[in-house]
Each structure stands twice: as C-alpha cells, then as structure tokens.
Write a protein that holds these residues in place. Sequence first.
Motif, PDB file in Angstrom:
ATOM      1  N   UNK A   1       0.858  -1.186   0.000  1.00 57.89           N
ATOM      2  CA  UNK A   1       0.000   0.000   0.000  1.00 57.89           C
ATOM      3  C   UNK A   1       0.895   1.237   0.000  1.00 57.89           C
ATOM      4  N   UNK A   2       0.385   2.326  -0.527  1.00 61.36           N
ATOM      5  CA  UNK A   2       1.091   3.603  -0.442  1.00 61.36           C
ATOM      6  C   UNK A   2       2.366   3.662  -1.261  1.00 61.36           C
ATOM      7  N   UNK A   3       2.433   2.932  -2.391  1.00 62.11           N
ATOM      8  CA  UNK A   3       3.626   2.971  -3.237  1.00 62.11           C
ATOM      9  C   UNK A   3       3.828   4.388  -3.765  1.00 62.11           C
ATOM     10  N   UNK A   4       5.015   4.926  -3.565  1.00 64.06           N
ATOM     11  CA  UNK A   4       5.267   6.336  -3.900  1.00 64.06           C
ATOM     12  C   UNK A   4       6.255   6.525  -5.037  1.00 64.06           C
ATOM     13  N   UNK A   5       6.863   5.430  -5.555  1.00 63.53           N
ATOM     14  CA  UNK A   5       7.931   5.601  -6.534  1.00 63.53           C
ATOM     15  C   UNK A   5       7.685   4.745  -7.774  1.00 63.53           C
ATOM     16  N   UNK A   6       8.410   5.090  -8.844  1.00 64.60           N
ATOM     17  CA  UNK A   6       8.390   4.334 -10.093  1.00 64.60           C
ATOM     18  C   UNK A   6       9.810   4.307 -10.642  1.00 64.60           C
ATOM     19  N   UNK A   7      10.121   3.400 -11.566  1.00 59.56           N
ATOM     20  CA  UNK A   7      11.478   3.343 -12.132  1.00 59.56           C
ATOM     21  C   UNK A   7      11.913   4.695 -12.690  1.00 59.56           C
ATOM     22  N   UNK A   8      13.154   5.042 -12.376  1.00 60.03           N
ATOM     23  CA  UNK A   8      13.699   6.319 -12.827  1.00 60.03           C
ATOM     24  C   UNK A   8      13.618   7.425 -11.800  1.00 60.03           C
ATOM     25  N   UNK A   9      12.797   7.236 -10.756  1.00 59.05           N
ATOM     26  CA  UNK A   9      12.677   8.273  -9.721  1.00 59.05           C
ATOM     27  C   UNK A   9      13.951   8.370  -8.894  1.00 59.05           C
ATOM     28  N   UNK A  10      14.289   9.583  -8.490  1.00 58.96           N
ATOM     29  CA  UNK A  10      15.379   9.804  -7.547  1.00 58.96           C
ATOM     30  C   UNK A  10      14.807   9.776  -6.136  1.00 58.96           C
ATOM     31  N   UNK A  11      15.498   9.097  -5.234  1.00 62.72           N
ATOM     32  CA  UNK A  11      15.036   9.036  -3.848  1.00 62.72           C
ATOM     33  C   UNK A  11      16.152   9.485  -2.918  1.00 62.72           C
ATOM     34  N   UNK A  12      15.770   9.999  -1.773  1.00 61.44           N
ATOM     35  CA  UNK A  12      16.725  10.432  -0.765  1.00 61.44           C
ATOM     36  C   UNK A  12      16.850   9.377   0.316  1.00 61.44           C
ATOM     37  N   UNK A  13      17.878   9.493   1.129  1.00 57.28           N
ATOM     38  CA  UNK A  13      18.081   8.560   2.231  1.00 57.28           C
ATOM     39  C   UNK A  13      16.879   8.586   3.164  1.00 57.28           C
ATOM     40  N   UNK A  14      16.350   7.405   3.475  1.00 55.56           N
ATOM     41  CA  UNK A  14      15.216   7.205   4.379  1.00 55.56           C
ATOM     42  C   UNK A  14      13.894   7.750   3.841  1.00 55.56           C
ATOM     43  N   UNK A  15      13.820   8.006   2.550  1.00 54.09           N
ATOM     44  CA  UNK A  15      12.531   8.381   1.952  1.00 54.09           C
ATOM     45  C   UNK A  15      11.618   7.166   1.945  1.00 54.09           C
ATOM     46  N   UNK A  16      10.365   7.331   2.368  1.00 59.15           N
ATOM     47  CA  UNK A  16       9.424   6.221   2.403  1.00 59.15           C
ATOM     48  C   UNK A  16       9.053   5.824   0.978  1.00 59.15           C
ATOM     49  N   UNK A  17       9.194   4.533   0.676  1.00 63.07           N
ATOM     50  CA  UNK A  17       8.925   4.018  -0.660  1.00 63.07           C
ATOM     51  C   UNK A  17       7.526   3.414  -0.770  1.00 63.07           C
ATOM     52  N   UNK A  18       7.138   2.641   0.231  1.00 63.44           N
ATOM     53  CA  UNK A  18       5.854   1.953   0.240  1.00 63.44           C
ATOM     54  C   UNK A  18       5.625   1.378   1.632  1.00 63.44           C
ATOM     55  N   UNK A  19       4.463   0.776   1.815  1.00 63.80           N
ATOM     56  CA  UNK A  19       4.152   0.104   3.072  1.00 63.80           C
ATOM     57  C   UNK A  19       3.723  -1.326   2.786  1.00 63.80           C
ATOM     58  N   UNK A  20       3.981  -2.207   3.727  1.00 58.23           N
ATOM     59  CA  UNK A  20       3.514  -3.591   3.643  1.00 58.23           C
ATOM     60  C   UNK A  20       2.717  -3.871   4.914  1.00 58.23           C
ATOM     61  N   UNK A  21       1.398  -3.939   4.763  1.00 59.99           N
ATOM     62  CA  UNK A  21       0.518  -4.172   5.910  1.00 59.99           C
ATOM     63  C   UNK A  21       0.354  -5.667   6.137  1.00 59.99           C
ATOM     64  N   UNK A  22       0.661  -6.109   7.327  1.00 63.82           N
ATOM     65  CA  UNK A  22       0.521  -7.522   7.662  1.00 63.82           C
ATOM     66  C   UNK A  22      -0.951  -7.900   7.729  1.00 63.82           C
ATOM     67  N   UNK A  23      -1.193  -9.175   7.513  1.00 62.13           N
ATOM     68  CA  UNK A  23      -2.558  -9.641   7.654  1.00 62.13           C
ATOM     69  C   UNK A  23      -3.100 -10.230   6.373  1.00 62.13           C
TER      70      UNK A  23
END
Length: 676
Positions: free
Chosen positions: A654-676
């Motif tokens: 859930x909450x995927x924030x990036x796609x191929x080619x995107x620049x990201x910074x250190x500790x930038x949130x990429x996505x979430x994985x909700x258990x269950x």
Amino acid sequence: MAELSALGPVLVANRGEIAVRICRTVRALGLSSVAVHSDADAGAPHVQSADAAVRIGPADARSSYLSIDALLDAARISGARSVHPGYGFLAESAAFAAAVQGAGLTWIGPPPQAIELMGDKARAKQLAREAGVPVVPGVEGVDLTLEQIEAFVAEHGLPVVVKAVAGGGGKGMRVVHEAGALAGALDAARREARAAFGDDRVLVERYLERPRHIEVQLMADRHGAVVHLGERECSLQRRHQKVVEEAPSPVVDPDWRAEMGAAAVQLARACGYVGAGTVELIVPGATNGVLTDDFFFLEMNTRLQVEHPVTELVYGVDLVEQQLRVAAGEQLALRQSELVPRGHAVEARLYAEDPAAGFLPSTGVVRHWRAPAGDGVRVDAALAQGLAVQTHYDPMLAKVIAHGPDRATALARLERALAQTELLGITTNAPFTRALLTRDDVRLGALDTGLLERVLGGDELTGEAPADLLPAAALALELSDREAHAARTSIPFSWRSDGATGTWRRLVTVADGAPTELTVRGEKVTTREVVPRGAPAPAAAAASSWRGAARRLDASAVAVELDGVARRYVLARDIADGRAWIGRDGHQLEIAAARAGGGDLSATGDSLAAPMPGTVLLVNVADGDAVQQGEVLVVLESMKMELSVSAPHAGTVDGLTVKPGDKVTLRQVLLEVHAG
C-alpha cells in the motif's frame, strides 16, 4: 614517428582523481589538456586542473561521460588532437577508440581490435588457452542458457561465479553457492551488466575458494616491444571491488614473478596489444598452509588501472607518461632486465560509503578537506571544500598511497596517512580501512579475496567514532561561538542558560540518532566540564587556528583536553542550518541542533524506506499486491551499486510512492507492507 608535442591538446575523457592525475603528467611533459564535465561537475577539481574545459551534458553519465558524440564534439570545439580515456566509463570501449581514430585523433590506448577481443571474456579465455596461459574451467557462449549452466554445475560442482562478458570492476558478477540461487543470480548479473556496459552476456566459471587476486602490469609499444612491470596483490576486496592494493605481492618471489610476467607478455603479443594494460590472474588458496605455484588467467583490463600508483612507486615509472610516449609512436625505453621492484607500496581507496550501514553509498558536501603528507605518502584526489558528492558516479573519492623500503614500513605509513586524512561532511571508509590494516593476517600477508567479507562485523573493524568526539564537539562549538560572538545577543545551536549557575546546556542530534544533552559549566572555556549522558569530566579547549567566523561555512582547528589528554580536532560548521562536523584520526561525527520533539527521519511501522540515496531501478509490485516475507519489492541503484528492498513480512502493498527512474533520498518512504 610522431613528436610527443603532436598529441596536444590532450582531451581527458573522464572525471575525478584520474582526470587530475592525467592532467598532471600532461602538464609535466609540456602539453596542454582539456577537461570535460557534466552539469554536476561544472566546478569540480578536475575541471580546474586542466587548461580548458568543455561541458558535455547533464549529470546522467549516459548523456555525458558515456556519450561518444558529446566527447568527440568536445574534442572538435576545443582543438584537441588526442584523447586519453582514463579508466571506467568508455576506457574499454572499442567503439569509442575506433570513433576517436575515425575522427583523425590519436587514441591514447590499445587498438580497438585488442580492446574488443580482450573485453569479451569468453574470447579472451580462448585466446589465453591458445597462447598457453592456464584458465579456470568454465562455460560460455553467445546464448548461454540456464540449462547449460546447470549442466556445468552438475559436472564441476558449486560454487560458481556468474560474470559479465563485458566490463569489469565486479559489475555484473554473482557468486552462487546453492543450485536454487542460479536463476536469480543469472538474472541479476545480466541486468547489472546491461545497465553498466550495455551488454548482458555472461559466462560462468568454477569459483575458487579463498584465492588470491594477483595482476601483472604490462606496457607495449607499436614496434613489437612488450615488458611487464611486476605484479600487484589485489586480494582485499569487498563485493568484488578492490579496497587495498599493493606491489609487489608478499607471496611472489622473483622466479614466480618472471613466470607470471612471461605469461602476461605472451598474451599481450597474441592480441596485438599496445600501451598500458593489466593481465589479472587468480591463484588458488593455500592448502594446509602451503601455497602452490599455480595461477589461472582471469581477464585482461585494456586500460590503466586504479591501482597503478603502487607500481609507479615501486618501479619508478610514470605509466601515464609511457602511455603518451607510446601513443606518439616512440619506442619503449624500458628494458625488462632493468625492471626490478624497489621497496614496497600499498594503496587504500577512499570511498564515500558508510561501513556502519553495510557500506551503503554516502552523499553530501565536503565541508573540509586536507590531504595527508609525509615521507613516502602520495595522494591522488579530486576533492575540494564545497564539492557536492552525489549518486551519479562511482563512490571512490581519492586514493592514499604509501611507499617504503619494506612492506611493514609501507603499511605503517599508510595507516598513519589515513589517520591524518581530514575529510568532513562525507562518511568514508577511512577508519574501517585503518582497522583493516592493523589485523595480523593482513600484516602477515595471509590474504585472499574472501578475507574482508569473512571478518566484516568484527569488533576490530567497526570503525566507530571514538567516544571523545561528542564532548569535544560541545567544547569546540562553545569556543567557536565565543570567538564569533564576543558580544553575544543570541545563543546558536539551542544553548539555554541556567542563569546564576553559569551552566549552558546544548541539545544536539548525532547524525540521525537520538537527541543527546550536553552540559557545559563555568564561565571560562578553559575550565569547563562537558557531560554527555554521564558524570562530569575535566575539560579544556583552546583555539589552534580559525578561519572566517563570519562566513557561512566556518572551518577551524581546535585543541581539546578531556580527562587530562589533549588532542587536535578539526571542526566545520554550516552556520545557516546549524549543523557541525568534528573529526580526528580519520574519524568524523556530524551533529545538529535537535529537532522539536526529538523525532528522526526513519520510517516506522509497516513503512519501507530507502536505505541509501539513489535511483529507482525496478518496482516489482503495485498497491494491493500480496507479497511474502523476503520478496524483492524495489531495486535501487546508487554509485554503480544495486540494492534490493525486500518485504519484512508477508502482507499487502500500500502507499507505493515511486516508479522506475525516480530519484530518492536517504530514508525516503517508498511503500508500506501491511501484515494480515
């Protein structure tokens, strides 16, 4: 025969320390040089080291340093008459060499045909066999399949290594210890090879356990003369990247040197080689403590090597000068009988990486830089205060090299030189390498290519900053503040006064860790006590030298006494954002005013954050996808390093924030994985 002067101006089709190093020899020979630069390197030291400079494109290497058209245009508009490729980028591109020659320019390197032949690892192995040079058993082919690899494994066993046919430097290489990992390693090696070299062909070889990596330096002219300049020991590696190199090897005697050298010369003649090159050999590990005299051909690097300075120091030869003279058509003045090693040299690569974070790439701005000096010390670098270290290029910042009459002296000088290296603002491997050099097995020369990986994480190799850096920082900053603000109207760095008690408290954050309160008591800096989460300790500080307290970036040297021991520190500050860096003996510590609430930037809960700054290479999932623990979700690339971000547990994306080619910074949130 062409005159040496006909080579100038020399266009250096590279960047960083190798471009600076080439320009130095070009200048010494009375020639002029032309630098090229991307937008990211417009003010870089290598640009300043040349007589002229040409912009070749944006920061992306594919549009600048890897663009043959841009480089040829730079040569044309600058009036360059020759091209030196350095190493990396297009140095081993036969197409680039042919294009340079096709444009009527002199190529300072081997013939395109030799580059193409030896750059193809499969064809190079076949030529080595034909030339009588022993090779490691393997399987190769234009359309090598997983089934063919599995058949080879069934016959020869595991482990095996999957290697890119093109290129080198550990790119496109995977060691496989389990049959079930073959398919994944093959895909990863091909993907990395395609990204690094534009060629996804691979070969597979039997992987020798605990081998030594030894290489032979060659020089050949256009008149048929070929000589070798001994061997280099390059066994201290991490992720197949060399960390420390030395010459000569501590286990090679004159007879074995002559045998290895003769094999390398024979191979160079077989491929019609001209210029500087290196034949890399692999030596099986010792059995019951006894090393055999076997060696196998690994590959040939058709260029100057990163570690060439150790050979230069031991043999007293400027290899770049020899490249230039050979390119001008001169006959080699080097005679094999006269090429005898004198003394010992060791080189340490200074990388922008964080050993405490698994050697992930480090970025930032150089806040302070001073190279070490002394007897037998050489530094090849392209660093300067204010230089931004970004994710676009290789993480190597500099090379620190030491030479001495024997190996023990060279190692001691190198360890001391690393301690004297002053680099603030960028996390490096300098403290880690210092610790590595003090290990008994390293000092005894008991090396192999897996040694470094086996000892990672040991207490002696943590490279942790000494505990005195934090209290020293508090005292140094207070001293700096007093010097800069004699009539203080505001207290920077979150100091607060306890009034009549004469106590100042400063709340700081160390790097991105938890806030720490430091207490300084007393009215005079020379009588203060500094308390970092503990009992008071006697302390004193005195200015050693100060520079520009009113400037935005303030760098200074300060002597601090803690518990009766005085040490010299280097302090750098960014006045605008309140950050500061302090360092000694190769270590550094970054501190900043604590944020309100004391929070940090790390992701929490089900969030997955970028473990390094870089570019998104692959995104294997979409919102709503069900994933299993350990499944690779996102692949990042930074400074030529590939890193996978995997699911910490089973769940839903859930909450995927990036796609191929995107620049990201250190500790930038990429996505979430909700258990269950």
